[in-house]
Design an enzyme around this catalytic site. Structure first.
Site: not given
Length: 443
Positions: A251-252
């Site tokens: 993810d980020d």
């Protein structure tokens, strides 16, 4: 696999070079934000019966060692030494004025037995667990109300053994929100450095309601298909510096947050004065992200000298109706990205809601976003900027950006935005007026 190993070796080499450059050249760093503490008092986890065989559960040893540090209160604090070995453990709390030091070859490995992960209350700025209503599992390494804490070493490893939790998420059998690898709450004067974090059950490093936090020379690893394994998420925190690190997750890489809808608005603590520099990494999601939980406000963020490979979105500012809050003075500069689905995305329709009690009239304000000196190779779409109909994004400034040469299969897309662009290729949307004035940068 070989490519991943090579990337890690390159990262370590780069970190060593940067450390040398800091010693002999004028390299801008955040080392002065929180001074590194030398602890005269030192103890080893093995003094408390810990066994580093990868099978013995050592939660009690960690708790007893930290209890000793807390109650003896040695002047200058105490260093807890983790020697080489694999130390299986459940969740444990740190205390103030301590250093958790992982020797080379030391591994703190999380147990996969959920009964050793206590349940704790949701964060007040979220109102519930981020994934499931109600409480949430405590992070592997946790702390609340701490002062003067260092987590460092000789690139030892903290391993969350996240596959157990990822499978529950995929199978929809989670009863409560998954645990982070490290979460520090209401704490200040924190240093996290020279440690490898891998396979976090959920977010990796989550300082929330914190101040004066330095995270540097860390490596964060998780498979690209691991769900919601954000790298570093400063949340309703201020004076945070993240630098000189390698992050490859599902993810980020770095996501600045400040609370979720009506709960974040009511709690009202912004994230501000956040510096992110010299980060390298890859992810199917975003490289540098602001949001989508932004309800307390996010102000004065600087991200610079960022290198991104195999990304979903390079630079992502994201919010939604119901969030409220203001996003202002965000500057991203000197970014190189390669093999990216979308270079730049600024959006007002991203992220879910905690419940149906959010106020659809709580519209976020997004203004004064400067993105400059960006170069991209093999970028499928240069970018999109979609504001909110009754709250257009203003002061959006793009400068000296090259994300490919025409013809581009998918051009820029924009709506409800006011701003300017200069030296941007391919040329962005008509909503961004061409101007020869350079964008002002608040840093």
């Amino acid at each position: 696999m070989l490519r991943l190993v090579f990337s890690i070796l390159v990262c370590f080499a780069a970190i060593s070079i940067l450390a040398s450059r800091e010693a002999f050249a004028d390299v801008v760093t955040c080392s002065g934000l929180v001074p590194m503490r030398y602890r005269n008092d030192k103890i080893s986890i093995t003094d408390f019966g810990a066994v580093g065989d990868g099978r013995t559960l050592n939660t009690k040893a960690f708790m007893e060692a930290i209890y000793r540090i807390e109650h003896l209160r040695r002047r200058g604090g105490t260093l807890l030494y983790i020697p080489p070995g694999v130390y299986l453990t459940g969740s444990f709390n740190l205390t103030s004025h301590m250093t958790l030091y992982l020797a080379r070859g030391a591994v703190i490995k999380a147990t996969q037995d959920a009964k050793h992960w206590p349940l704790i209350a949701p964060l007040p700025s979220y109102g519930r667990g981020r994934e499931r209503p109600g409480g949430r599992y405590m992070s592997l390494i946790h702390g609340d109300g701490l002062r003067d804490v260092v987590i460092t070493g000789e690139n030892g490893t903290i391993d969350g053994q996240g596959a157990f939790w990822w499978n529950m998420w995929r199978q929809r059998t989670l009863q409560f929100t998954r645990p982070n690898l490290i979460e520090l709450i209401n704490s200040r004067s924190i240093i996290i450095s020279n440690v490898i974090f891998k396979n976090s059950p959920f977010w990796n490093i989550h300082p929330v309601y914190c101040s004066n936090v330095v995270i540097r020379y860390v490596t964060i690893l998780a498979p690209p298909d691991s769900p919601n394994t954000d790298g570093i998420d400063p949340d309703s925190s201020h004076h945070v510096c993240i630098e000189d690190s390698y992050i490859s997750t599902g993810d980020d890489l770095v996501a600045v947050k400040s609370g979720w809808d009506e709960y974040g608005i009511a709690y009202g603590i912004p994230s501000h004065d956040i510096t992110i520099r010299r980060i390298t990494g890859s992810s199917p999601f975003s490289g540098i992200a602001v949001g989508s939980e932004t309800s307390g406000g996010i102000l004065d963020v600087l991200a610079e000298h960022i290198t991104l490979y195999n990304m979903g979105v390079g630079i992502h500012v994201k919010t939604n109706i119901g969030r409220g809050g203001i996003i202002r003075n965000i500057t991203v500069s000197n970014v190189y990205m390669e093999n990216v689905r979308k270079g730049i995305k600024i959006a007002g329709d991203v992220g879910d809601h905690p419940d149906d009690k959010f106020n659809p009239n709580a519209l976020p304000v997004v203004k004064d976003i400067t993105i400059k000196d960006v170069w991209g190779e093999n970028v499928q779409q240069p970018g999109s900027i979609h504001g909110i109909k009754n709250s257009p994004f203003t002061g959006i400034c793009l400068s000296n950006i090259n994300l490919g040469t025409p013809p581009i299969k998918t051009p820029w897309q924009c709506s409800d935005v006011v701003g300017s662009a200069v030296k941007v290729s391919p040329w962005p949307c008509s909503e961004l007026a061409a101007t020869h004035q350079t964008c002002s940068i608040p840093f």
